[in-house]
Design a protein around this motif. Structure first.
Motif, PDB file in Angstrom:
ATOM      1  N   PHE A  55       0.779  -1.123  -0.127  1.00 41.60           N
ATOM      2  CA  PHE A  55      -0.011  -0.026  -0.204  1.00 41.60           C
ATOM      3  C   PHE A  55       1.075   1.333  -0.090  1.00 41.60           C
ATOM      4  N   SER A  56       0.429   2.272  -0.645  1.00 37.39           N
ATOM      5  CA  SER A  56       1.306   3.363  -0.774  1.00 37.39           C
ATOM      6  C   SER A  56       0.343   4.440  -0.190  1.00 37.39           C
ATOM      7  N   SER A  57       1.136   5.392   0.240  1.00 40.13           N
ATOM      8  CA  SER A  57       0.437   6.608   1.447  1.00 40.13           C
ATOM      9  C   SER A  57       0.496   7.879   0.497  1.00 40.13           C
ATOM     10  N   ASN A  58      -0.590   8.640   0.230  1.00 38.50           N
ATOM     11  CA  ASN A  58      -0.332   9.587  -0.531  1.00 38.50           C
ATOM     12  C   ASN A  58      -0.526  10.785   0.344  1.00 38.50           C
ATOM     13  N   LEU A  59      -0.365  10.492   1.706  1.00 31.40           N
ATOM     14  CA  LEU A  59      -0.756  11.550   2.772  1.00 31.40           C
ATOM     15  C   LEU A  59       0.586  12.418   2.718  1.00 31.40           C
ATOM     16  N   GLY A  60       1.625  12.237   2.400  1.00 36.13           N
ATOM     17  CA  GLY A  60       2.793  13.134   2.502  1.00 36.13           C
ATOM     18  C   GLY A  60       3.246  13.394   3.954  1.00 36.13           C
ATOM     19  N   VAL A  61       3.154  12.556   4.787  1.00 37.33           N
ATOM     20  CA  VAL A  61       3.293  12.705   6.271  1.00 37.33           C
ATOM     21  C   VAL A  61       4.868  13.278   6.383  1.00 37.33           C
ATOM     22  N   ARG A  62       4.855  14.498   7.209  1.00 38.06           N
ATOM     23  CA  ARG A  62       6.195  15.056   7.328  1.00 38.06           C
ATOM     24  C   ARG A  62       6.580  14.718   9.087  1.00 38.06           C
ATOM     25  N   LYS A  63       7.735  14.349   9.172  1.00 38.54           N
ATOM     26  CA  LYS A  63       7.939  14.480  10.640  1.00 38.54           C
ATOM     27  C   LYS A  63       8.985  15.699  11.131  1.00 38.54           C
ATOM     28  N   SER A  64       8.612  16.378  12.053  1.00 37.92           N
ATOM     29  CA  SER A  64       9.072  17.634  12.399  1.00 37.92           C
ATOM     30  C   SER A  64       9.127  17.861  14.045  1.00 37.92           C
ATOM     31  N   ILE A  65       9.809  18.584  14.386  1.00 42.89           N
ATOM     32  CA  ILE A  65       9.961  18.659  15.839  1.00 42.89           C
ATOM     33  C   ILE A  65       9.542  20.149  16.035  1.00 42.89           C
ATOM     34  N   SER A  66       8.921  20.454  17.016  1.00 41.49           N
ATOM     35  CA  SER A  66       8.548  21.812  17.466  1.00 41.49           C
ATOM     36  C   SER A  66       9.649  22.750  17.907  1.00 41.49           C
ATOM     37  N   LEU A  67       9.441  23.829  18.119  1.00 38.16           N
ATOM     38  CA  LEU A  67      10.491  24.716  18.546  1.00 38.16           C
ATOM     39  C   LEU A  67      10.977  24.597  20.035  1.00 38.16           C
ATOM     40  N   GLN A  68       9.913  24.173  20.707  1.00 42.00           N
ATOM     41  CA  GLN A  68      10.022  23.814  22.198  1.00 42.00           C
ATOM     42  C   GLN A  68      10.781  22.666  22.179  1.00 42.00           C
ATOM     43  N   GLY A  69      10.504  21.493  21.277  1.00 44.86           N
ATOM     44  CA  GLY A  69      11.165  20.319  21.326  1.00 44.86           C
ATOM     45  C   GLY A  69      12.632  20.613  21.138  1.00 44.86           C
ATOM     46  N   LEU A  70      12.976  21.410  20.070  1.00 41.96           N
ATOM     47  CA  LEU A  70      14.292  21.653  19.853  1.00 41.96           C
ATOM     48  C   LEU A  70      14.905  22.251  21.019  1.00 41.96           C
ATOM     49  N   LYS A  71      14.455  23.219  21.721  1.00 44.30           N
ATOM     50  CA  LYS A  71      14.985  23.918  22.799  1.00 44.30           C
ATOM     51  C   LYS A  71      15.114  22.966  23.913  1.00 44.30           C
ATOM     52  N   ASP A  72      14.271  21.964  24.194  1.00 40.09           N
ATOM     53  CA  ASP A  72      14.584  20.969  25.054  1.00 40.09           C
ATOM     54  C   ASP A  72      15.542  20.089  24.818  1.00 40.09           C
ATOM     55  N   LEU A  73      15.756  19.561  23.480  1.00 40.91           N
ATOM     56  CA  LEU A  73      17.127  18.921  23.101  1.00 40.91           C
ATOM     57  C   LEU A  73      18.230  19.667  23.306  1.00 40.91           C
TER      58      LEU A  73
END
Length: 186
Positions: A161-179
């Motif tokens: 099955f192919s997914s046409n949803l174009g899911v993007r993985k990202s991290i929030s600004l707060q997540g970047l600060k916490d990291l």
């Protein structure tokens, strides 16, 4: 063109269809906790005790097990009569897994279909897939008998099955600060 499948089931074996990668139970396990079976048994004078038919057997229908006292003869609560169901296949139907309780004790219908589907996509060999399902059940500590049959309804492997949803993985600004804070504190 109509394609029909008849499934006759007795006991704790099960037939499961893969329809577009989703498991569809084509039979019903004949276990003492099943309401319809319990009602049938009680109407015949039998009983369920501690999850067992007449306190002795973990299935309510069987071809064998006639040696158990109180379960044989006319009108006995243990039935050898199969439950028969008829299904029409569609072009979405990929394969059928038929297995005994050793498989279903450790794999749900959904997990078995998912496992078999991936293997058939890799090699499209039903006999090899059966051996792999048995090995997986043993790996999951199955302690009962293991028999598996796979019937493929298509010559080609199940489609991916192919997914046409174009899911993007990202991290929030707060997540970047916490990291960054976690890395700086090291």
């Amino acid at each position: 063109m109509f394609r029909e499948v008849f499934v006759a089931n007795v006991g704790d074996c099960r037939a499961v269809l893969s329809r577009k990668g989703k498991a569809v139970d084509m039979s019903r396990d004949h276990k003492p906790w099943c309401k319809q079976e319990r009602l049938r048994i009680e109407a015949l004078g039998g009983y369920i005790h501690d999850g067992y038919l007449n306190g002795q057997l973990g299935v309510t229908r069987a071809i064998g097990d006639w040696h158990i006292d109180g379960l044989k003869g006319a009108g006995c609560p243990l039935s050898g009569e199969p439950e028969v169901r008829r299904f029409l296949l569609s072009e979405d139907d990929e394969f059928l897994i038929i297995g005994c309780d050793g498989l279903w004790d450790v794999l749900s219908s959904n997990l078995a279909v998912e496992f078999a589907r991936k293997r058939l996509q890799q090699h499209n060999d039903p006999a090899r897939c059966c051996r792999e399902l048995v090995a997986e059940a043993l790996h999951r500590d199955s302690s009962d008998n293991l028999t598996v049959v796979i019937v493929c309804f298509q010559a080609s492997p199940p489609p991916k099955f192919s997914s046409n949803l174009g899911v993007r993985k990202s991290i929030s600004l707060q997540g970047l600060k916490d990291l960054q804070g976690a890395l700086d504190s090291r």
